[in-house]
Design a protein around this motif. Structure first.
Motif, PDB file in Angstrom:
ATOM      1  N   ALA A  80     -19.266  -5.332  -4.149  1.00  0.00           N
ATOM      2  CA  ALA A  80     -19.217  -4.056  -3.446  1.00  0.00           C
ATOM      3  C   ALA A  80     -19.211  -2.864  -4.398  1.00  0.00           C
ATOM      4  O   ALA A  80     -19.461  -1.732  -3.971  1.00  0.00           O
ATOM      5  N   TYR A  81     -18.943  -3.089  -5.685  1.00  0.00           N
ATOM      6  CA  TYR A  81     -18.843  -2.000  -6.647  1.00  0.00           C
ATOM      7  C   TYR A  81     -19.913  -2.045  -7.736  1.00  0.00           C
ATOM      8  O   TYR A  81     -20.103  -1.063  -8.446  1.00  0.00           O
ATOM      9  N   CYS A 119       0.812  -1.226   0.000  1.00  0.00           N
ATOM     10  CA  CYS A 119       0.000   0.000   0.000  1.00  0.00           C
ATOM     11  C   CYS A 119       0.838   1.266   0.000  1.00  0.00           C
ATOM     12  O   CYS A 119       0.309   2.348  -0.288  1.00  0.00           O
ATOM     13  N   PHE A 130     -15.819  -9.113  -3.923  1.00  0.00           N
ATOM     14  CA  PHE A 130     -15.187  -7.825  -4.181  1.00  0.00           C
ATOM     15  C   PHE A 130     -15.942  -7.042  -5.247  1.00  0.00           C
ATOM     16  O   PHE A 130     -16.146  -5.832  -5.127  1.00  0.00           O
ATOM     17  N   ARG A 137      -6.786   6.348  -1.696  1.00  0.00           N
ATOM     18  CA  ARG A 137      -8.024   5.714  -2.118  1.00  0.00           C
ATOM     19  C   ARG A 137      -7.761   4.276  -2.572  1.00  0.00           C
ATOM     20  O   ARG A 137      -8.527   3.364  -2.248  1.00  0.00           O
ATOM     21  N   ARG A 138      -6.682   4.066  -3.316  1.00  0.00           N
ATOM     22  CA  ARG A 138      -6.338   2.719  -3.756  1.00  0.00           C
ATOM     23  C   ARG A 138      -5.917   1.845  -2.582  1.00  0.00           C
ATOM     24  O   ARG A 138      -6.124   0.630  -2.590  1.00  0.00           O
ATOM     25  N   GLN A 139      -5.301   2.457  -1.567  1.00  0.00           N
ATOM     26  CA  GLN A 139      -4.929   1.695  -0.381  1.00  0.00           C
ATOM     27  C   GLN A 139      -6.162   1.091   0.299  1.00  0.00           C
ATOM     28  O   GLN A 139      -6.150  -0.070   0.719  1.00  0.00           O
ATOM     29  N   GLU A 140      -7.226   1.865   0.403  1.00  0.00           N
ATOM     30  CA  GLU A 140      -8.454   1.352   1.017  1.00  0.00           C
ATOM     31  C   GLU A 140      -9.020   0.179   0.219  1.00  0.00           C
ATOM     32  O   GLU A 140      -9.483  -0.812   0.791  1.00  0.00           O
ATOM     33  N   GLU A 141      -8.975   0.277  -1.110  1.00  0.00           N
ATOM     34  CA  GLU A 141      -9.492  -0.814  -1.933  1.00  0.00           C
ATOM     35  C   GLU A 141      -8.646  -2.083  -1.782  1.00  0.00           C
ATOM     36  O   GLU A 141      -9.186  -3.195  -1.702  1.00  0.00           O
ATOM     37  N   VAL A 142      -7.315  -1.931  -1.735  1.00  0.00           N
ATOM     38  CA  VAL A 142      -6.445  -3.097  -1.575  1.00  0.00           C
ATOM     39  C   VAL A 142      -6.669  -3.758  -0.219  1.00  0.00           C
ATOM     40  O   VAL A 142      -6.768  -4.989  -0.112  1.00  0.00           O
ATOM     41  N   ARG A 172      -9.349  -3.606   1.605  1.00  0.00           N
ATOM     42  CA  ARG A 172     -10.678  -4.226   1.604  1.00  0.00           C
ATOM     43  C   ARG A 172     -10.664  -5.550   0.843  1.00  0.00           C
ATOM     44  O   ARG A 172     -11.261  -6.547   1.296  1.00  0.00           O
ATOM     45  N   ALA A 173      -9.992  -5.575  -0.305  1.00  0.00           N
ATOM     46  CA  ALA A 173      -9.900  -6.824  -1.065  1.00  0.00           C
ATOM     47  C   ALA A 173      -9.136  -7.884  -0.269  1.00  0.00           C
ATOM     48  O   ALA A 173      -9.489  -9.070  -0.293  1.00  0.00           O
TER      49      ALA A 173
END
Length: 401
Positions: free
Chosen positions: A334-335, A178, A331, A184-189, A191-192
């Motif tokens: 969620a989108y 991360c 995953f 923002r990408r850190q939160e997605e990684v 979460r995944a």
């Protein structure tokens, strides 16, 4: 010649060379990449247990070592028990092989009216060309078999080493990944990653629970029928049928049927019938209820993912196909935005159709009653629009209604 043409040709040749080099490197490293992928999913599977121990003050490396030591002891005990069972059963079958051969020859002679003897059959077998060729090929393939065994042990050690580091340094690994991404990408990684841990752990939990139930059920049957090595056979059926996709059920049921056949052929038939019936019970009643809250994947999607994983990566793909598909499905869920869909009467049962028909009948009856009412006359208490009454109430005038 244009000035840009030589540079374009050099660039095209360089791109082709880079592509060929990357393809060669990928084919050379594909075994290592598969081992790393297996190790990653194994680390995700033990992540909840390691995190639970680490949250109670234990060092993460020590917690990971204890988890892997428990897995190693359980696997060693299972294979030791299974090996002793197979060794004893093979020795018994070798000792009783002449009696089996005599019974088979007697049945053939009485049924087909032949005059075979055990000595004649043994001599024909020992002098057969295919047996001599098989022994010769086996002797020539000793080195190949030894190399395969050593390669499998090396791959197993590689998977264990990578999975240990992935599980022990999980937080550090996530932080390193991360650190090169925006917030923002850190939160997605993250979460995944959490979804993958939950789905992989839930898959192994559900499989372990079903393996326990299957092993106990088959153990009770084999013990009641007097089949030897019932505990080991129950463990074999439970583990193999649940953790080897697609063909695990057939591999698991073949060994108990064979052992039961050595006791009594009718016992083998009963075991075969129980395996078939229990498989239907597991597929349609037990498995949907257990995996509904852990994996939550449709059986057709699970089967398709196993077939696709087997086609892409063989046995490794079949093993990790279901948790990988469940992780991807959760995953994407969620989108992906979903919308409400009106009920389709062709999908629901008779009760829903009956309620819908009653509602439609009431609507038609109300419409017919409104048509029969004289025009210009309204029911008592409704001769004034409600908005007029509200306006009158705001102005302080009495309500005409």
């Amino acid at each position: 010649m244009p000035r840009w043409l030589p540079r374009a040709m050099v660039l095209a040749l360089a791109l082709v060379a880079c592509f060929q080099l990357a393809t060669w490197g990928f084919h050379q490293l594909i075994s290592l990449l598969l081992n790393v992928l297996i190790a990653f999913f194994l680390a995700l599977a033990v992540e909840p247990a390691v995190s639970w121990m680490a949250a109670r003050g234990m060092r993460r490396g020590l917690a990971t070592g204890l988890v892997f030591l428990s897995i190693l002891v359980a696997a060693a005990g299972f294979f030791a028990l299974l090996g002793s069972m197979l060794a004893g059963q093979i020795a018994t079958m070798v000792e009783e092989f002449p009696q089996y051969l005599d019974s088979v020859i007697s049945w053939i002679n009485s049924t087909l009216h032949t005059h075979l003897s055990r000595v004649q059959v043994q001599n024909n077998l020992l002098r057969s060309d295919w047996l001599q060729k098989y022994v010769q090929d086996s002797a020539n393939n000793v080195l190949a078999v030894s190399a395969t065994v050593l390669g499998s042990l090396f791959n197993l050690l590689t998977v264990a080493l990578f999975s240990f580091y992935f599980a022990a340094d999980g937080p550090r690994l996530r932080r390193a990944l991360c650190s090169v991404l925006p917030p923002r990408r850190q939160e997605e990684v993250l979460r995944a990653w959490e979804i993958a841990v939950a789905k992989t752990g839930g898959y192994l939990y559900s499989r372990g629970l079903m393996a326990l139930i299957s092993g106990l059920a088959h153990y009770v049957l084999l013990e009641l029928m007097g089949v030897p090595y019932a505990p080991a056979l129950g463990m074999w059926v439970g583990l193999v049928s649940q953790f080897i996709p697609t063909i695990g059920t057939y591999l698991a049921g073949a060994l108990p049927i064979l052992i039961a056949f050595t006791v009594d052929p009718w016992h083998a038939l009963w075991v075969f019938g129980f395996v078939v019936i229990y498989q239907q019970f597991e597929n349609y009643l037990l498995q949907p209820r257990i995996t509904a809250k852990t994996v939550d994947i449709h059986p057709a999607v699970a089967f398709g993912s196993v077939v696709a994983g087997t086609a892409l990566m063989g046995a490794v793909g079949a093993l990790i196909a279901i948790p990988a598909t469940a992780t991807l499905q959760a995953f994407l869920g969620a989108y992906v935005k979903r919308y409400a869909v009106p009920d389709d009467l062709r999908v629901h049962g008779k009760a829903r159709r009956r309620r819908a028909a009653d509602l439609l009948a009431r609507v038609r009856h109300a419409a017919e009653r409104n048509e029969d009412r004289p025009h210009g006359k309204e029911p008592a208490g409704q001769d004034e629009d409600p908005t007029d009454r509200d306006a009158a109430a705001q102005q302080g005038t009495p309500d005409a209604g």
